[in-house]
Design a protein around this motif. Structure first.
Motif, short mmCIF file in Angstrom:
data_model
loop_
_atom_site.label_atom_id
_atom_site.label_comp_id
_atom_site.label_asym_id
_atom_site.label_seq_id
_atom_site.Cartn_x
_atom_site.Cartn_y
_atom_site.Cartn_z
N MET A 1 -9.06 25.21 -3.33
CA MET A 1 -7.93 25.18 -2.73
C MET A 1 -7.13 25.00 -3.34
O MET A 1 -6.33 25.55 -3.22
CB MET A 1 -7.80 23.31 -2.36
CG MET A 1 -6.92 22.24 -1.81
SD MET A 1 -7.22 22.70 -0.44
CE MET A 1 -5.61 21.45 0.80
N GLN B 1 -2.44 17.83 5.95
CA GLN B 1 -1.77 18.24 4.37
C GLN B 1 -2.09 20.12 3.87
O GLN B 1 -0.60 20.45 4.09
CB GLN B 1 -2.32 17.68 2.91
CG GLN B 1 -1.22 18.18 1.58
CD GLN B 1 0.44 18.25 1.54
OE1 GLN B 1 0.11 16.98 2.77
NE2 GLN B 1 0.60 18.88 1.06
N PHE B 2 -2.78 20.26 4.31
CA PHE B 2 -3.41 21.78 4.38
C PHE B 2 -2.76 22.58 5.52
O PHE B 2 -2.19 23.51 4.92
CB PHE B 2 -4.59 21.94 4.00
CG PHE B 2 -5.36 23.53 4.27
CD1 PHE B 2 -5.42 23.90 3.64
CD2 PHE B 2 -5.23 24.49 5.60
CE1 PHE B 2 -5.46 25.32 3.41
CE2 PHE B 2 -5.79 25.50 5.02
CZ PHE B 2 -5.75 26.15 4.70
N GLU B 3 -2.46 21.79 6.43
CA GLU B 3 -1.75 22.45 7.81
C GLU B 3 -0.28 22.94 8.13
O GLU B 3 0.48 23.89 7.90
CB GLU B 3 -2.17 22.58 9.21
CG GLU B 3 -4.19 22.00 9.34
CD GLU B 3 -3.97 23.79 9.24
OE1 GLU B 3 -3.59 24.46 9.50
OE2 GLU B 3 -5.53 23.74 9.31
N GLU C 1 -5.98 14.71 4.33
CA GLU C 1 -6.40 16.19 3.85
C GLU C 1 -6.52 17.80 4.89
O GLU C 1 -5.74 17.90 3.98
CB GLU C 1 -7.98 16.21 3.02
CG GLU C 1 -7.70 17.16 2.07
CD GLU C 1 -9.04 17.03 1.71
OE1 GLU C 1 -9.66 18.07 1.33
OE2 GLU C 1 -9.36 16.18 0.88
N GLU D 1 1.12 23.06 4.66
CA GLU D 1 1.20 23.43 3.26
C GLU D 1 1.31 25.10 4.50
O GLU D 1 2.04 26.34 3.91
CB GLU D 1 0.30 23.14 2.61
CG GLU D 1 0.52 22.01 1.91
CD GLU D 1 -0.51 22.25 0.60
OE1 GLU D 1 -1.32 22.75 0.63
OE2 GLU D 1 -0.32 20.50 -0.27
N ARG D 2 0.70 25.17 4.78
CA ARG D 2 0.17 26.44 5.69
C ARG D 2 1.58 27.03 6.78
O ARG D 2 1.80 27.77 6.53
CB ARG D 2 -1.29 26.42 6.45
CG ARG D 2 -1.64 28.27 6.71
CD ARG D 2 -2.87 27.62 6.75
NE ARG D 2 -2.97 27.15 8.30
CZ ARG D 2 -3.98 28.12 9.61
NH1 ARG D 2 -4.73 29.06 9.02
NH2 ARG D 2 -4.07 27.75 10.57
N HIS E 1 -4.24 27.57 -3.25
CA HIS E 1 -2.13 27.73 -3.58
C HIS E 1 -1.59 28.39 -3.89
O HIS E 1 -0.79 28.87 -3.85
CB HIS E 1 -2.35 25.43 -3.73
CG HIS E 1 -0.74 25.19 -3.91
ND1 HIS E 1 0.33 24.86 -3.27
CD2 HIS E 1 0.12 25.33 -4.52
CE1 HIS E 1 1.30 24.96 -3.11
NE2 HIS E 1 0.89 24.57 -4.42
#
Length: 160
Positions: free
Chosen positions: A1, A49-51, A46, A53-54, A5
Protein backbone atom coordinates in the motif's frame (compact mmCIF):
# COMPACT_ATOMS: atom_id res chain seq x y z
CA UNK A 1 0.00 0.00 0.00
CA UNK A 2 2.84 2.40 0.86
CA UNK A 3 4.56 1.55 -2.43
CA UNK A 4 1.39 2.47 -4.35
CA UNK A 5 1.13 5.75 -2.43
CA UNK A 6 4.78 6.58 -3.17
CA UNK A 7 4.32 5.62 -6.84
CA UNK A 8 1.31 7.95 -7.13
CA UNK A 9 3.29 10.82 -5.61
CA UNK A 10 6.18 10.15 -7.99
CA UNK A 11 3.76 10.14 -10.91
CA UNK A 12 2.34 13.47 -9.78
CA UNK A 13 5.83 14.99 -9.66
CA UNK A 14 6.42 13.82 -13.21
CA UNK A 15 3.25 15.34 -14.69
CA UNK A 16 2.73 18.54 -12.72
CA UNK A 17 3.14 22.12 -13.82
CA UNK A 18 1.86 25.51 -12.70
CA UNK A 19 -0.63 28.02 -14.10
CA UNK A 20 -4.34 28.81 -14.29
CA UNK A 21 -6.41 25.76 -15.04
CA UNK A 22 -9.27 26.08 -17.48
CA UNK A 23 -11.18 23.38 -19.28
CA UNK A 24 -12.64 24.68 -22.52
CA UNK A 25 -12.88 21.30 -24.22
CA UNK A 26 -14.70 19.06 -21.78
CA UNK A 27 -17.89 18.90 -23.80
CA UNK A 28 -16.40 18.55 -27.27
CA UNK A 29 -13.00 16.85 -27.13
CA UNK A 30 -12.67 13.15 -27.85
CA UNK A 31 -12.02 11.26 -24.66
CA UNK A 32 -8.72 9.62 -23.88
CA UNK A 33 -8.64 6.59 -21.69
CA UNK A 34 -10.05 7.68 -18.34
CA UNK A 35 -9.69 6.14 -14.91
CA UNK A 36 -12.89 4.42 -13.86
CA UNK A 37 -13.88 5.86 -10.50
CA UNK A 38 -16.02 3.48 -8.47
CA UNK A 39 -18.36 4.80 -5.81
CA UNK A 40 -16.75 5.08 -2.41
CA UNK A 41 -18.51 2.70 -0.08
CA UNK A 42 -18.99 3.65 3.56
CA UNK A 43 -18.96 -0.01 4.64
CA UNK A 44 -15.21 -0.52 4.16
CA UNK A 45 -13.21 2.44 5.50
CA UNK A 46 -9.92 1.17 4.07
CA UNK A 47 -11.38 0.78 0.57
CA UNK A 48 -13.10 4.16 0.86
CA UNK A 49 -9.79 5.77 1.84
CA UNK A 50 -7.99 4.11 -1.09
CA UNK A 51 -10.64 5.24 -3.59
CA UNK A 52 -10.65 8.78 -2.17
CA UNK A 53 -6.86 8.98 -2.50
CA UNK A 54 -7.05 7.63 -6.05
CA UNK A 55 -9.76 10.11 -7.05
CA UNK A 56 -8.01 13.11 -5.48
CA UNK A 57 -4.63 12.21 -6.99
CA UNK A 58 -6.23 11.76 -10.42
CA UNK A 59 -8.13 15.05 -10.22
CA UNK A 60 -5.08 16.99 -9.07
CA UNK A 61 -2.86 15.52 -11.79
CA UNK A 62 -5.43 15.91 -14.60
CA UNK A 63 -7.08 19.24 -13.72
CA UNK A 64 -5.48 21.13 -10.84
CA UNK A 65 -1.72 20.98 -11.30
CA UNK A 66 -1.74 20.26 -15.04
CA UNK A 67 -4.80 20.39 -17.28
CA UNK A 68 -5.01 17.52 -19.73
CA UNK A 69 -6.82 18.62 -22.88
CA UNK A 70 -8.43 15.21 -23.30
CA UNK A 71 -9.68 14.94 -19.71
CA UNK A 72 -13.42 15.04 -19.05
CA UNK A 73 -14.23 16.64 -15.68
CA UNK A 74 -17.75 15.17 -15.73
CA UNK A 75 -16.18 11.80 -14.91
CA UNK A 76 -14.69 13.14 -11.67
CA UNK A 77 -16.99 15.97 -10.50
CA UNK A 78 -20.73 16.07 -9.89
CA UNK A 79 -22.79 18.61 -11.87
CA UNK A 80 -23.11 20.73 -8.71
CA UNK A 81 -19.35 20.88 -8.18
CA UNK A 82 -18.79 21.72 -11.86
CA UNK A 83 -21.34 24.53 -11.60
CA UNK A 84 -19.54 25.89 -8.55
CA UNK A 85 -16.22 25.76 -10.47
CA UNK A 86 -17.83 27.43 -13.50
CA UNK A 87 -19.33 30.19 -11.32
CA UNK A 88 -15.89 30.82 -9.78
CA UNK A 89 -14.25 31.27 -13.21
CA UNK A 90 -13.33 34.99 -13.45
CA UNK A 91 -12.12 35.42 -17.03
CA UNK A 92 -13.74 35.48 -20.45
CA UNK A 93 -14.58 32.01 -21.67
CA UNK A 94 -14.19 31.78 -25.45
CA UNK A 95 -15.93 28.47 -26.07
CA UNK A 96 -17.67 25.79 -24.05
CA UNK A 97 -17.66 25.95 -20.29
CA UNK A 98 -14.62 27.11 -18.36
CA UNK A 99 -13.88 25.91 -14.85
CA UNK A 100 -11.79 27.52 -12.13
CA UNK A 101 -9.82 24.44 -11.12
CA UNK A 102 -7.44 26.86 -9.41
CA UNK A 103 -10.00 26.95 -6.58
CA UNK A 104 -8.51 23.61 -5.49
CA UNK A 105 -5.01 25.15 -5.23
CA UNK A 106 -3.39 27.85 -3.13
CA UNK A 107 -4.04 31.45 -4.23
CA UNK A 108 -0.28 31.96 -4.80
CA UNK A 109 0.70 32.59 -8.41
CA UNK A 110 4.48 32.53 -8.09
CA UNK A 111 6.88 29.78 -7.10
CA UNK A 112 7.74 29.70 -3.42
CA UNK A 113 11.19 31.12 -2.69
CA UNK A 114 13.89 28.50 -2.29
CA UNK A 115 11.61 25.73 -3.56
CA UNK A 116 11.92 23.33 -6.44
CA UNK A 117 8.46 24.27 -7.79
CA UNK A 118 7.05 20.95 -6.66
CA UNK A 119 3.28 20.44 -6.81
CA UNK A 120 1.89 17.22 -5.37
CA UNK A 121 -0.79 15.80 -3.13
CA UNK A 122 0.80 14.90 0.19
CA UNK A 123 -2.15 13.32 1.98
CA UNK A 124 -5.89 12.71 1.83
CA UNK A 125 -7.37 12.45 5.32
CA UNK A 126 -10.98 11.37 5.95
CA UNK A 127 -13.26 13.67 7.91
CA UNK A 128 -16.98 13.38 8.67
CA UNK A 129 -19.88 13.05 6.21
CA UNK A 130 -17.86 12.21 3.09
CA UNK A 131 -15.40 15.10 3.44
CA UNK A 132 -11.66 14.64 3.03
CA UNK A 133 -8.83 17.02 3.88
CA UNK A 134 -6.36 17.27 0.99
CA UNK A 135 -2.89 18.45 2.00
CA UNK A 136 -0.65 19.39 -0.90
CA UNK A 137 2.25 21.48 -2.08
CA UNK A 138 1.59 23.94 -4.90
CA UNK A 139 4.75 25.23 -6.58
CA UNK A 140 6.44 24.87 -3.21
CA UNK A 141 3.63 26.52 -1.21
CA UNK A 142 1.79 24.38 1.34
CA UNK A 143 -1.95 24.15 0.83
CA UNK A 144 -5.08 22.50 2.17
CA UNK A 145 -8.46 21.99 0.58
CA UNK A 146 -11.48 20.07 1.78
CA UNK A 147 -13.32 17.99 -0.80
CA UNK A 148 -16.56 16.11 -0.42
CA UNK A 149 -16.87 12.86 -2.31
CA UNK A 150 -20.29 11.53 -3.24
CA UNK A 151 -20.83 8.42 -5.37
CA UNK A 152 -17.19 8.35 -6.45
CA UNK A 153 -17.04 11.99 -7.58
CA UNK A 154 -16.05 15.30 -6.01
CA UNK A 155 -19.35 16.97 -5.09
CA UNK A 156 -18.10 20.03 -3.20
CA UNK A 157 -14.88 21.73 -2.14
CA UNK A 158 -13.58 24.46 0.16
CA UNK A 159 -10.13 26.04 0.06
CA UNK A 160 -8.64 26.37 3.54
Amino acid sequence: MKFLHIALIALLFAVTSCGQKVDKTAETAPQAEQLEVPAIEDTDPEAAQFEAERLVNTVYSMFVFDLRDDANPRLYFTPEALQKLADAYEFDCDEGTCYAFDQLRTPNQDVAPDSEEESAVISVTPEADGWFLVTFTDMGWPGKTRVKITDGKISDYARL
